[in-house]
Design an enzyme around this catalytic site. Structure first.
Site, PDB file in Angstrom:
ATOM      1  CE  LYS A  49     -31.030  72.119 -31.188  1.00  0.00           C
ATOM      2  NZ  LYS A  49     -32.294  72.443 -32.109  1.00  0.00           N
ATOM      3  NE  ARG A  54     -21.044  71.768 -43.741  1.00  0.00           N
ATOM      4  CZ  ARG A  54     -20.382  70.962 -43.294  1.00  0.00           C
ATOM      5  NH1 ARG A  54     -20.618  70.090 -42.666  1.00  0.00           N
ATOM      6  NH2 ARG A  54     -18.721  71.290 -43.372  1.00  0.00           N
ATOM      7  NE  ARG A  72     -13.044  68.571 -25.240  1.00  0.00           N
ATOM      8  CZ  ARG A  72     -14.026  69.270 -24.546  1.00  0.00           C
ATOM      9  NH1 ARG A  72     -15.259  68.837 -24.578  1.00  0.00           N
ATOM     10  NH2 ARG A  72     -13.738  70.283 -23.960  1.00  0.00           N
ATOM     11  CB  SER A  78      -9.972  65.525 -19.486  1.00  0.00           C
ATOM     12  OG  SER A  78     -10.117  66.891 -19.532  1.00  0.00           O
ATOM     13  CB  ALA A  83     -13.360  67.639 -10.512  1.00  0.00           C
ATOM     14  CD  GLU A 168     -16.181  75.837 -24.202  1.00  0.00           C
ATOM     15  OE1 GLU A 168     -16.129  76.373 -23.234  1.00  0.00           O
ATOM     16  OE2 GLU A 168     -15.498  75.202 -24.942  1.00  0.00           O
ATOM     17  CB  ALA A 180      -6.853  78.121 -31.511  1.00  0.00           C
TER      18      ALA A 180
HETATM   19  P1  0O2 Z   1      -9.902  71.272 -24.390  1.00  0.00           P
HETATM   20  O1  0O2 Z   1      -9.151  70.041 -24.599  1.00  0.00           O
HETATM   21  O2  0O2 Z   1     -10.121  72.081 -25.911  1.00  0.00           O
HETATM   22  O3  0O2 Z   1     -11.378  70.832 -23.920  1.00  0.00           O
HETATM   23  P2  0O2 Z   1     -12.319  76.479 -18.130  1.00  0.00           P
HETATM   24  O4  0O2 Z   1     -13.343  76.279 -19.304  1.00  0.00           O
HETATM   25  O5  0O2 Z   1     -12.677  76.920 -16.841  1.00  0.00           O
HETATM   26  O6  0O2 Z   1     -11.364  75.414 -18.312  1.00  0.00           O
HETATM   27  P3  0O2 Z   1     -11.791  79.182 -19.361  1.00  0.00           P
HETATM   28  O7  0O2 Z   1     -10.774  79.944 -19.651  1.00  0.00           O
HETATM   29  O8  0O2 Z   1     -12.631  79.846 -18.242  1.00  0.00           O
HETATM   30  O9  0O2 Z   1     -11.470  77.651 -18.739  1.00  0.00           O
HETATM   31  O10 0O2 Z   1     -12.694  78.827 -20.374  1.00  0.00           O
HETATM   32  P4  0O2 Z   1     -12.656  79.175 -21.774  1.00  0.00           P
HETATM   33  O11 0O2 Z   1     -12.012  80.765 -22.014  1.00  0.00           O
HETATM   34  O12 0O2 Z   1     -14.366  79.205 -22.213  1.00  0.00           O
HETATM   35  O13 0O2 Z   1     -11.945  78.355 -22.732  1.00  0.00           O
HETATM   36  C1  0O2 Z   1     -12.037  77.034 -22.735  1.00  0.00           C
HETATM   37  C2  0O2 Z   1     -11.451  76.093 -23.967  1.00  0.00           C
HETATM   38  O14 0O2 Z   1     -11.524  77.416 -24.859  1.00  0.00           O
HETATM   39  C3  0O2 Z   1     -10.231  75.438 -23.603  1.00  0.00           C
HETATM   40  O15 0O2 Z   1     -10.598  74.249 -23.438  1.00  0.00           O
HETATM   41  C4  0O2 Z   1      -9.737  75.377 -25.342  1.00  0.00           C
HETATM   42  O16 0O2 Z   1     -10.369  74.613 -26.209  1.00  0.00           O
HETATM   43  C5  0O2 Z   1     -10.040  76.954 -25.722  1.00  0.00           C
HETATM   44  N1  0O2 Z   1      -9.254  77.889 -25.262  1.00  0.00           N
HETATM   45  C6  0O2 Z   1      -9.361  78.766 -24.318  1.00  0.00           C
HETATM   46  N2  0O2 Z   1      -8.047  79.505 -24.351  1.00  0.00           N
HETATM   47  C7  0O2 Z   1      -7.347  79.259 -25.110  1.00  0.00           C
HETATM   48  C8  0O2 Z   1      -6.066  79.670 -25.606  1.00  0.00           C
HETATM   49  O17 0O2 Z   1      -5.294  80.553 -25.171  1.00  0.00           O
HETATM   50  N3  0O2 Z   1      -5.357  78.806 -26.523  1.00  0.00           N
HETATM   51  C9  0O2 Z   1      -6.064  77.858 -27.205  1.00  0.00           C
HETATM   52  N4  0O2 Z   1      -5.429  76.955 -28.131  1.00  0.00           N
HETATM   53  N5  0O2 Z   1      -7.277  77.270 -26.814  1.00  0.00           N
HETATM   54  C10 0O2 Z   1      -7.970  78.125 -25.777  1.00  0.00           C
HETATM   55  P5  0O2 Z   1      -9.871  73.281 -22.633  1.00  0.00           P
HETATM   56  O18 0O2 Z   1     -10.726  72.453 -21.355  1.00  0.00           O
HETATM   57  O19 0O2 Z   1      -8.543  74.010 -21.824  1.00  0.00           O
HETATM   58  O20 0O2 Z   1      -9.089  72.224 -23.373  1.00  0.00           O
END
Ligand code: 0O2
Length: 259
Positions: A49, A54, A72, A78, A83, A168, A180
């Site tokens: 999509k 693009r 990914r 993970s 969980a 996501e 980030a």
């Molecule tokens: P990865 O390795 O990228 O998959 P949750 O989804 O429950 O874990 P939350 O905070 O409710 O946590 O979800 P949110 O806000 O949608 O954020 C989830 C993902 O956003 C993270 O995935 C990160 O990729 C990114 N993210 C969120 N906050 C930050 C931050 O402060 N700094 C950076 N660098 N990335 C962020 P994962 O699963 O943590 O990691």
């Protein structure tokens, strides 16, 4: 986990628990393989999509709002960590029901306006259901993190029929992405215990990167204005060419009596 606790959790009541455990473990592995596979296919759908959007933008508007795309599937390790953090049983059913970011796609755009444009174009598609939108661009996290997080669900078509899979999608600018990834590296290096001077520097960098994004957007709008004028000239030229060819066709048809 003790054997008896495992048997209680899994409901295994066989008189030969070892055989039952082995077959249960095999089934679990098959279920998790299936989850990973479905998520890989859902990513393929989203990447297609995004690629079509693009190409369409390039062909129709001579402009590419998408700089790059990465994806990914969360690793099994993970998934299990998440969980445990959420207090969810590590069963395929519970994981399907509660962990919605196993498939992740990150789209990096040049400008802030592009992030919203891409989100709109993606989420308005008929087979895409929006489950949740988190706008960390309008409402950044306290540490300065900015990005659009869109949780969508879309069907993948297997031989057994369609399966809805959540994905996501994170959409952000190059500057937000740069920030980030650096913040992520620092966070991991210090295992969450980031020294306060680095936290302050990161917050300041987030503020500066926001300024850069806004400046670049203003520059882009100015340049785009000039490009529109050039596009208009091109269109006029194309019209003249079309007119000329129509004129020639008409002259051929009506012969020399036609002026
Ligand atoms: P990865 O390795 O990228 O998959 P949750 O989804 O429950 O874990 P939350 O905070 O409710 O946590 O979800 P949110 O806000 O949608 O954020 C989830 C993902 O956003 C993270 O995935 C990160 O990729 C990114 N993210 C969120 N906050 C930050 C931050 O402060 N700094 C950076 N660098 N990335 C962020 P994962 O699963 O943590 O990691």
């Amino acid at each position: 986990m003790s054997e008896s606790a495992f048997l209680e959790l899994t409901g295994i009541t066989s008189e030969d628990p070892t055989t039952a455990i082995v077959s249960f473990a095999r089934q679990l592995r098959r279920d998790f393989d299936r989850i990973q596979m479905e998520n890989e296919f859902a990513i393929d759908e989203v990447l297609t999509k995004v690629s079509i959007l693009r190409k369409e933008f390039l062909r129709m508007h001579r402009y590419n709002p998408i700089e790059h795309v990465v994806s990914r599937v969360k690793t099994a390790e993970s998934i299990f960590k998440k969980a445990a953090r959420l207090g969810i049983e590590p069963t395929p059913e519970a994981i399907r029901a509660h962990i919605k970011d196993i498939a992740g796609v990150r789209v990096t755009c040049s400008f802030i306006s592009d992030t919203y444009r891409v989100m709109e174009a993606l989420t308005s598609q008929e087979d895409v259901t929006v489950l949740q939108v988190k706008d960390y661009i309008a409402n950044p996290k306290p540490n300065g993190y900015k990005s659009l997080h869109v949780l969508i669900e879309l069907p993948i078509f297997l031989s057994t029929g369609p399966v809805p899979v959540p994905v996501e999608v994170q959409i952000r600018t190059i500057a937000m992405d740069f920030w980030a990834s650096l913040e992520h590296k620092i966070y991991y290096k210090y295992e969450g215990e980031v020294p306060s001077y680095l936290v302050e520097t990161l917050t300041e960098a987030a503020r500066q990167s926001e300024q850069l994004d806004r400046q670049m957007e203003r520059l882009y709008e100015e340049v785009r204005g000039h490009e529109h004028d050039a596009d208009h000239d091109d269109e006029l030229m194309m019209d003249e060419q079309t007119l000329l060819s129509l004129w020639n066709t008409a002259r051929d048809r009506f012969g020399s009596s036609f002026p």
